[in-house]
Design a protein around this motif. Structure first.
Motif, PDB file in Angstrom:
ATOM      1  N   ARG A  15      -1.866  16.433  18.042  1.00  0.00           N
ATOM      2  CA  ARG A  15      -1.267  15.311  17.311  1.00  0.00           C
ATOM      3  C   ARG A  15      -1.902  13.993  17.732  1.00  0.00           C
ATOM      4  O   ARG A  15      -2.156  13.115  16.899  1.00  0.00           O
ATOM      5  N   ALA A  19      -3.882  11.352  15.413  1.00  0.00           N
ATOM      6  CA  ALA A  19      -3.418   9.962  15.312  1.00  0.00           C
ATOM      7  C   ALA A  19      -4.552   8.987  15.606  1.00  0.00           C
ATOM      8  O   ALA A  19      -4.726   7.980  14.904  1.00  0.00           O
ATOM      9  N   GLN A  22      -6.914   8.926  12.589  1.00  0.00           N
ATOM     10  CA  GLN A  22      -6.407   8.181  11.429  1.00  0.00           C
ATOM     11  C   GLN A  22      -6.457   6.685  11.664  1.00  0.00           C
ATOM     12  O   GLN A  22      -6.856   5.907  10.780  1.00  0.00           O
ATOM     13  N   SER A  29      -4.698   8.632   4.873  1.00  0.00           N
ATOM     14  CA  SER A  29      -4.033   9.790   5.451  1.00  0.00           C
ATOM     15  C   SER A  29      -5.074  10.704   6.068  1.00  0.00           C
ATOM     16  O   SER A  29      -6.241  10.700   5.679  1.00  0.00           O
ATOM     17  N   ARG A  46      -0.977  12.621   9.232  1.00  0.00           N
ATOM     18  CA  ARG A  46      -0.625  11.233   9.572  1.00  0.00           C
ATOM     19  C   ARG A  46      -1.000  10.343   8.401  1.00  0.00           C
ATOM     20  O   ARG A  46      -2.078  10.491   7.830  1.00  0.00           O
ATOM     21  N   SER A  47      -0.119   9.435   8.061  1.00  0.00           N
ATOM     22  CA  SER A  47      -0.306   8.601   6.883  1.00  0.00           C
ATOM     23  C   SER A  47      -0.087   7.138   7.229  1.00  0.00           C
ATOM     24  O   SER A  47       0.554   6.806   8.240  1.00  0.00           O
ATOM     25  N   ILE A  49       1.775   5.403   5.534  1.00  0.00           N
ATOM     26  CA  ILE A  49       3.162   5.156   5.136  1.00  0.00           C
ATOM     27  C   ILE A  49       4.068   5.977   6.035  1.00  0.00           C
ATOM     28  O   ILE A  49       4.005   7.203   6.039  1.00  0.00           O
ATOM     29  N   ASP A  50       4.895   5.332   6.837  1.00  0.00           N
ATOM     30  CA  ASP A  50       5.787   6.037   7.748  1.00  0.00           C
ATOM     31  C   ASP A  50       6.690   6.988   6.980  1.00  0.00           C
ATOM     32  O   ASP A  50       7.268   6.633   5.942  1.00  0.00           O
ATOM     33  N   GLY A  51       6.795   8.216   7.503  1.00  0.00           N
ATOM     34  CA  GLY A  51       7.691   9.183   6.877  1.00  0.00           C
ATOM     35  C   GLY A  51       7.118   9.885   5.672  1.00  0.00           C
ATOM     36  O   GLY A  51       7.825  10.669   5.028  1.00  0.00           O
ATOM     37  N   HIS A  52       5.845   9.626   5.351  1.00  0.00           N
ATOM     38  CA  HIS A  52       5.260  10.251   4.169  1.00  0.00           C
ATOM     39  C   HIS A  52       3.932  10.927   4.514  1.00  0.00           C
ATOM     40  O   HIS A  52       2.982  10.884   3.730  1.00  0.00           O
ATOM     41  N   ALA A  53       3.861  11.534   5.661  1.00  0.00           N
ATOM     42  CA  ALA A  53       2.627  12.229   6.047  1.00  0.00           C
ATOM     43  C   ALA A  53       2.416  13.445   5.158  1.00  0.00           C
ATOM     44  O   ALA A  53       3.377  14.113   4.763  1.00  0.00           O
TER      45      ALA A  53
END
Length: 457
Positions: A15, A19, A22, A29, A46-47, A49-53
């Motif tokens: 992870r 990270a 990215q 993403s 990992r994106s 946009i938080d919460g939208h990976a």
């Protein structure tokens, strides 16, 4: 979902690497996945946009990883007896300016063809701009003499895709779906994007702003980089490239594809090489094979380590930025370091021919000592003793000889020359004479051996 989880520390390291990739690569993403033992064991995204990976079912364009699919189709035709790699293209696909070039040269990028099509740049223009196969080759079509050097060619794989379509009697994409994707269960790999899929973007080099990239259908150039896929589907592809699959392509042919097709031998010291539709790369002390890819708005990488039985996939929806090839290689290395593959348990051979057992032990090429070991299935392994010398593994043949599998002796014939009492007198390896003693006087040593033998001066 992954069928088997890695250790907590391993997953944390994976992870973290994703990270860093990215963030440092400034990509909207980044999706990663790891395969071990033929199974997807980890995936993460990992994106911006938080919460939208993204997850492992989101499609990305995979660019030149497409070439590995085309290469598998061509090699399957070879194994079916429909073509020979030494055949000129015109034998099966007449009417192109690349007719004299061989299929092997096209697969290994040694054909000398131009790297790209005539303008405009094919990756960012619709296929309607060049509707005919003849439109992918410029004048002159080649930039180098055929077979002389590696020169990556996108038009070369457009020709191979057309070759597949002609011999299958359908489009290369339909043949790919029926012959490869469906048998492997790759339902989320397609010629055009299917929801859910990522959009492609370019990121400004000097400001954190983005520009959408066009999602073009490249037409006849599609075999060079058109496919879309997901991390989950590419995990299945990585497992296939690691061991083959019955009904698609056998393990022996996959192994053939990942040997360097030009330049150094696989045992030599090199950093990158190219096989038959597969890239090779050294990383962290091991050899990886697979392919990388790029198209406007997308980057992709897939690497397999045979030694560790681990593969990694990385996908990004950005034109440039993250070093996806290095990130995927690092994911493989992380698993190898945190959870190294244990060696196979030692087991004795099920049977051992006494005549072959009698051949094992020391042999000498002149004064150079070597050891001969007996392997499974009557195979042999010749290993030099000391820091110099050449070794190889050998496959037993039905005629009582052996064929070299790697190194300097790859493809060469090893024969046991026997005396009338059936005892081995010497080994003949491509005209090299190996004897039981250094410069054995009664052996057929080229040039003979001094009558006085070994003595002090």
């Amino acid at each position: 979902m992954p069928s088997e989880e890695l250790l907590v520390a391993t997953r944390r390291a994976l992870r973290h690497r994703l990270a860093v990739g990215q963030a440092a690569g400034r990509t909207p993403s980044l999706m990663g996945a790891v395969v071990r033992g033929g199974q997807l064991v980890w995936s993460g995204g990992r994106s911006m946009i938080d919460g939208h990976a993204p997850d492992a079912d989101v499609q990305y364009r995979i660019g030149s990883i497409t070439k590995s699919f085309v290469a598998v189709q061509v090699m399957r035709l070879r194994d079916e007896g429909r073509l020979d790699l030494a055949d000129p293209l015109e034998r099966h696909l007449p009417g192109t300016a690349a007719g004299p070039l061989t299929i092997a040269q096209l697969l290994g990028h040694t054909s000398g063809l131009a790297a790209e099509t005539p303008e405009p740049w094919w990756e960012r223009t619709p296929g309607t701009v060049r509707p005919r196969l003849a439109d992918v080759l410029g004048e002159p079509p080649t930039r180098h003499p055929a077979g002389r050097r590696f020169h990556y060619s996108n038009p070369g794989f457009a020709l191979l895709g057309a070759l597949v379509g002609r011999l299958r009697g359908t489009s290369w994409a339909d043949a790919l779906r029926d012959d490869v994707l469906a048998p492997l269960g790759m339902t989320r790999t397609s010629l055009s994007p299917q929801a859910p899929h990522a959009g492609g973007f370019a990121v400004h080099p000097w400001a954190d702003v983005m520009l959408p990239e066009p999602l073009t259908d490249t037409g006849v150039m599609a075999p060079a980089g058109q496919l879309w896929s997901t991390a989950a589907d590419l995990a299945r592809w990585a497992a296939f490239l690691a061991g083959g699959a019955e009904g698609v392509l056998g393990r022996a042919t996959i192994t053939e594809m990942r040997r360097p097709a030009s330049g150094p031998d696989e045992t030599d010291d090199w950093a990158t090489a190219y096989g038959l539709g597969l890239q090779l790369r050294r990383h962290g002390g091991q050899v990886l094979f697979g392919h990388t890819g790029s198209m406007p708005g997308f980057l992709a990488a897939l690497w397999v380590s045979e030694r560790e039985d681990v593969a990694a996939v990385v996908l990004a929806n950005v034109t440039s930025g993250p070093a996806v090839g290095s990130i995927a290689a690092d994911l493989v290395q992380i698993v190898a370091e945190h959870e190294p593959r244990p060696p196979e348990p030692w087991r004795p051979l099920p049977t051992a021919d006494p005549e072959l057992l009698a051949l094992t032990g020391p042999w000498y090429w002149g004064p150079s000592p070597h050891l001969l070991r007996l392997l499974a299935d009557r195979g042999l392994e010749l290993t030099p003793v000391g820091q110099t010398g050449r070794g190889s593994r050998f496959r037993a043949e039905v005629d009582g000889t052996w064929t070299g599998l790697d190194g300097y002796y790859a493809g060469e014939t090893l024969r046991v020359v026997r005396a009338p009492d059936a005892a081995g007198t010497h080994l003949d390896l491509g005209s090299f004479v190996f004897t039981r003693a250094p410069y054995q006087p009664d052996a057929p040593i080229p040039g003979g051996v001094g009558e006085d033998g070994w003595h002090a001066f």
